[in-house]
Scaffold this motif. Structure first.
Motif, PDB file in Angstrom:
ATOM      1  N   LYS A  22       0.826  -1.207   0.000  1.00 25.70           N
ATOM      2  CA  LYS A  22       0.000   0.000   0.000  1.00 25.70           C
ATOM      3  C   LYS A  22       0.867   1.266   0.000  1.00 25.70           C
ATOM      4  N   PRO A  23       0.264   2.402  -0.385  1.00 23.04           N
ATOM      5  CA  PRO A  23       1.031   3.660  -0.431  1.00 23.04           C
ATOM      6  C   PRO A  23       1.666   3.995   0.915  1.00 23.04           C
ATOM      7  N   ASN A  24       2.922   4.416   0.852  1.00 19.08           N
ATOM      8  CA  ASN A  24       3.662   4.874   2.035  1.00 19.08           C
ATOM      9  C   ASN A  24       3.816   3.791   3.103  1.00 19.08           C
ATOM     10  N   GLU A  25       3.722   2.526   2.696  1.00 18.43           N
ATOM     11  CA  GLU A  25       3.918   1.417   3.633  1.00 18.43           C
ATOM     12  C   GLU A  25       5.092   0.549   3.186  1.00 18.43           C
ATOM     13  N   ILE A  26       5.630  -0.225   4.133  1.00 19.82           N
ATOM     14  CA  ILE A  26       6.707  -1.167   3.798  1.00 19.82           C
ATOM     15  C   ILE A  26       6.256  -2.608   4.052  1.00 19.82           C
ATOM     16  N   VAL A  27       4.953  -2.794   4.230  1.00 18.47           N
ATOM     17  CA  VAL A  27       4.408  -4.133   4.466  1.00 18.47           C
ATOM     18  C   VAL A  27       3.995  -4.749   3.135  1.00 18.47           C
ATOM     19  N   TRP A  28       4.544  -5.940   2.813  1.00 19.77           N
ATOM     20  CA  TRP A  28       4.064  -6.667   1.643  1.00 19.77           C
ATOM     21  C   TRP A  28       2.926  -7.586   2.061  1.00 19.77           C
ATOM     22  N   ASN A  29       1.961  -7.762   1.144  1.00 22.39           N
ATOM     23  CA  ASN A  29       0.807  -8.643   1.359  1.00 22.39           C
ATOM     24  C   ASN A  29       0.790  -9.640   0.214  1.00 22.39           C
ATOM     25  N   LEU A  30       0.676 -10.935   0.529  1.00 16.32           N
ATOM     26  CA  LEU A  30       0.656 -11.978  -0.500  1.00 16.32           C
ATOM     27  C   LEU A  30      -0.551 -12.869  -0.274  1.00 16.32           C
ATOM     28  N   LEU A  31      -1.428 -12.909  -1.269  1.00 10.51           N
ATOM     29  CA  LEU A  31      -2.638 -13.728  -1.216  1.00 10.51           C
ATOM     30  C   LEU A  31      -2.627 -14.677  -2.398  1.00 10.51           C
ATOM     31  N   SER A  32      -2.666 -15.983  -2.135  1.00 11.44           N
ATOM     32  CA  SER A  32      -2.653 -16.965  -3.229  1.00 11.44           C
ATOM     33  C   SER A  32      -3.895 -17.843  -3.152  1.00 11.44           C
ATOM     34  N   GLN A  33      -4.409 -18.193  -4.321  1.00 11.75           N
ATOM     35  CA  GLN A  33      -5.645 -18.965  -4.431  1.00 11.75           C
ATOM     36  C   GLN A  33      -5.336 -20.449  -4.521  1.00 11.75           C
ATOM     37  N   GLU A  34      -6.093 -21.256  -3.786  1.00 11.46           N
ATOM     38  CA  GLU A  34      -5.808 -22.691  -3.712  1.00 11.46           C
ATOM     39  C   GLU A  34      -6.161 -23.437  -4.999  1.00 11.46           C
ATOM     40  N   ASN A  35      -7.177 -22.948  -5.738  1.00  7.47           N
ATOM     41  CA  ASN A  35      -7.511 -23.595  -7.021  1.00  7.47           C
ATOM     42  C   ASN A  35      -7.250 -22.625  -8.157  1.00  7.47           C
ATOM     43  N   ASP A  36      -7.328 -23.117  -9.405  1.00  4.65           N
ATOM     44  CA  ASP A  36      -6.991 -22.254 -10.548  1.00  4.65           C
ATOM     45  C   ASP A  36      -8.218 -21.734 -11.287  1.00  4.65           C
ATOM     46  N   GLY A  37      -9.392 -21.867 -10.688  1.00  4.71           N
ATOM     47  CA  GLY A  37     -10.615 -21.395 -11.338  1.00  4.71           C
ATOM     48  C   GLY A  37     -10.774 -19.890 -11.224  1.00  4.71           C
ATOM     49  N   ILE A  38     -11.631 -19.337 -12.081  1.00  8.13           N
ATOM     50  CA  ILE A  38     -11.975 -17.917 -11.992  1.00  8.13           C
ATOM     51  C   ILE A  38     -13.133 -17.779 -11.007  1.00  8.13           C
ATOM     52  N   ILE A  39     -12.932 -16.994  -9.970  1.00  6.10           N
ATOM     53  CA  ILE A  39     -14.000 -16.712  -9.010  1.00  6.10           C
ATOM     54  C   ILE A  39     -14.494 -15.293  -9.292  1.00  6.10           C
ATOM     55  N   GLU A  40     -15.751 -15.186  -9.690  1.00 11.54           N
ATOM     56  CA  GLU A  40     -16.286 -13.871 -10.053  1.00 11.54           C
ATOM     57  C   GLU A  40     -16.775 -13.132  -8.813  1.00 11.54           C
ATOM     58  N   PHE A  41     -16.489 -11.850  -8.802  1.00 17.20           N
ATOM     59  CA  PHE A  41     -16.809 -11.021  -7.646  1.00 17.20           C
ATOM     60  C   PHE A  41     -18.308 -10.792  -7.530  1.00 17.20           C
ATOM     61  N   SER A  42     -18.844 -11.075  -6.344  1.00 14.12           N
ATOM     62  CA  SER A  42     -20.261 -10.791  -6.083  1.00 14.12           C
ATOM     63  C   SER A  42     -20.436 -10.317  -4.640  1.00 14.12           C
ATOM     64  N   GLY A  43     -19.420  -9.616  -4.141  1.00 10.85           N
ATOM     65  CA  GLY A  43     -19.504  -9.071  -2.790  1.00 10.85           C
ATOM     66  C   GLY A  43     -18.692  -9.815  -1.748  1.00 10.85           C
ATOM     67  N   GLN A  44     -17.908 -10.849  -2.178  1.00  9.55           N
ATOM     68  CA  GLN A  44     -17.099 -11.586  -1.211  1.00  9.55           C
ATOM     69  C   GLN A  44     -15.949 -10.714  -0.706  1.00  9.55           C
ATOM     70  N   ALA A  45     -15.551 -10.966   0.549  1.00  9.07           N
ATOM     71  CA  ALA A  45     -14.359 -10.313   1.076  1.00  9.07           C
ATOM     72  C   ALA A  45     -13.142 -10.908   0.373  1.00  9.07           C
ATOM     73  N   GLY A  46     -12.324 -10.051  -0.228  1.00  8.87           N
ATOM     74  CA  GLY A  46     -11.162 -10.560  -0.948  1.00  8.87           C
ATOM     75  C   GLY A  46     -10.450  -9.452  -1.688  1.00  8.87           C
ATOM     76  N   PHE A  47      -9.449  -9.844  -2.453  1.00  5.04           N
ATOM     77  CA  PHE A  47      -8.764  -8.896  -3.339  1.00  5.04           C
ATOM     78  C   PHE A  47      -9.485  -8.917  -4.675  1.00  5.04           C
ATOM     79  N   VAL A  48      -9.999  -7.762  -5.095  1.00  5.42           N
ATOM     80  CA  VAL A  48     -10.765  -7.689  -6.339  1.00  5.42           C
ATOM     81  C   VAL A  48      -9.906  -7.119  -7.457  1.00  5.42           C
ATOM     82  N   PHE A  49     -10.212  -7.564  -8.691  1.00  8.29           N
ATOM     83  CA  PHE A  49      -9.506  -7.111  -9.895  1.00  8.29           C
ATOM     84  C   PHE A  49     -10.582  -6.928 -10.965  1.00  8.29           C
ATOM     85  N   ILE A  50     -10.959  -5.671 -11.186  1.00  5.95           N
ATOM     86  CA  ILE A  50     -12.171  -5.346 -11.947  1.00  5.95           C
ATOM     87  C   ILE A  50     -11.803  -4.618 -13.242  1.00  5.95           C
TER      88      ILE A  50
END
Length: 342
Positions: A22-50
């Motif tokens: 994030k801006p002005n931070e030194i913390v890295w965040n790494l989130l990896s998905q256990e399966n390789d399917g496409i999960i479409e956003f419908s309000g779930q808590a997560g990292f979104v890419f729109i």
């Protein structure tokens, strides 16, 4: 550093993941998905890419997936390469801008944001380029996103889309661009362009939120560029929550124009390429009751053996086609300045 070794392993395994700082931070965040399917956003808590307009709305949910954090150590800067572009796009982009100006003069819209895709015939070192990106732009939202069915994107965006903590929200109106200097003087065109964005956001939310506040305009630095920026904040009401706010604002006039529908129609018919996730938004959605999203600007996409760099600029009746092309060249340097060859 361990996080970059993990990223390398995830890339070799073709596993979906995102790493972000994030801006002005030194913390890295790494989130990896256990399966390789496409999960479409419908309000779930997560990292979104729109995406900007059409395409898969992706989410990597926090629940059920591996999430880790750590502090960045000092990163060694690698020498960046001065890659040449595949084709000379100057005349084509200036023609597009001229057409946009003519359409504004015909009163079809007040502003349109036009963009182009710069194609570099090069293979880059993903890890070393990402390390350069993180260390070069400490005030930006820096990310590396990979999905085997979507591709690989990375960027350093200066623009917050929306930030929500409980019911308090903040967004920004960011527009106008010039190269950084000690004495920045803004032209009427740039001040007007920024005001368009502010007025649009206010018009969309003023009757739906409480305690709306609009700050004075400030000049802010992003890499080698400066922009005009004002902050807009308020309180979400019970019947106007995070998802409704996001749908109301996206895409903002800062990435398409005004009136929005007319500008988008012009973009889709005239730009001549698919923006995909450029000028969309990305970030944390509803993580611990907080949402932190950014507009996907100053970004690149790896596609087969080429690097696509996406750049754009706001066009008003006072625009000059050659100056707008130069602005996109300046913006492209954000990504060009960090590229490390494979």
């Amino acid at each position: 550093m361990q996080v970059f070794e993990e990223i390398q392993a995830l890339l070799l395994q073709h596993k979906t993941f995102v790493c972000y700082v994030k801006p002005n931070e030194i913390v890295w965040n790494l989130l990896s998905q256990e399966n390789d399917g496409i999960i479409e956003f419908s309000g779930q808590a997560g990292f979104v890419f729109i995406p900007f307009h059409e395409g898969k709305q992706i989410v990597i949910p926090f629940e059920g997936n591996k999430f880790s954090q750590g502090n960045l150590e000092k990163l060694e800067q690698k020498s960046a390469e001065n890659f040449t572009t595949q084709t000379n796009q100057k005349s084509a982009f200036e023609d597009l801008v001229s057409k946009g100006i003519s359409t504004i003069q015909n009163d079809e819209f007040d502003k349109v944001v036009l963009s182009r895709k710069i194609v570099l015939n090069e293979q880059i070192s993903i890890i070393e380029t990402f390390q350069n990106l993180i260390s070069t732009y400490p005030t930006a939202f820096r990310y590396l996103f990979f999905h085997p069915k979507i591709g690989l994107w990375m960027g350093a965006t200066p623009e917050q889309f929306v930030k929500i903590n409980q019911n308090h929200f903040e967004t920004v109106a960011l527009a106008g661009t010039q190269l950084y200097s000690e004495n920045v003087i803004w032209a009427t065109k740039e001040i007007e362009e920024q005001q368009f964005v502010t007025d649009y956001i206010v018009s969309k939310v003023k009757d739906k939120v409480n305690n709306l506040i609009v700050s004075d305009i400030k000049t802010v630095k992003a890499g080698n560029l400066v922009h005009l920026k004002s902050f807009i904040s308020g309180e979400l009401t019970a019947d106007f929550q995070a998802n409704a706010l996001i749908k109301t604002l996206h895409p903002t006039p800062a990435v398409c124009g005004l009136p929005k529908e007319n500008a988008i129609d012009f973009i889709l018919k005239n730009e001549g390429y698919n923006r995909k996730y450029y000028a969309g938004f990305l970030g944390e959605y509803n993580k611990d009751n907080q949402t932190d999203l950014f507009v996907n600007l100053r970004c690149l996409e790896l596609e087969n053996d080429v690097v696509n760099i996406y750049v754009g600029c706001g066009i008003t009746k006072d625009s000059n086609p050659e100056k707008e092309f130069i602005e996109t060249e300046n913006k492209s340097m954000t990504m060009r300045n960090v590229l490390v060859s494979k």
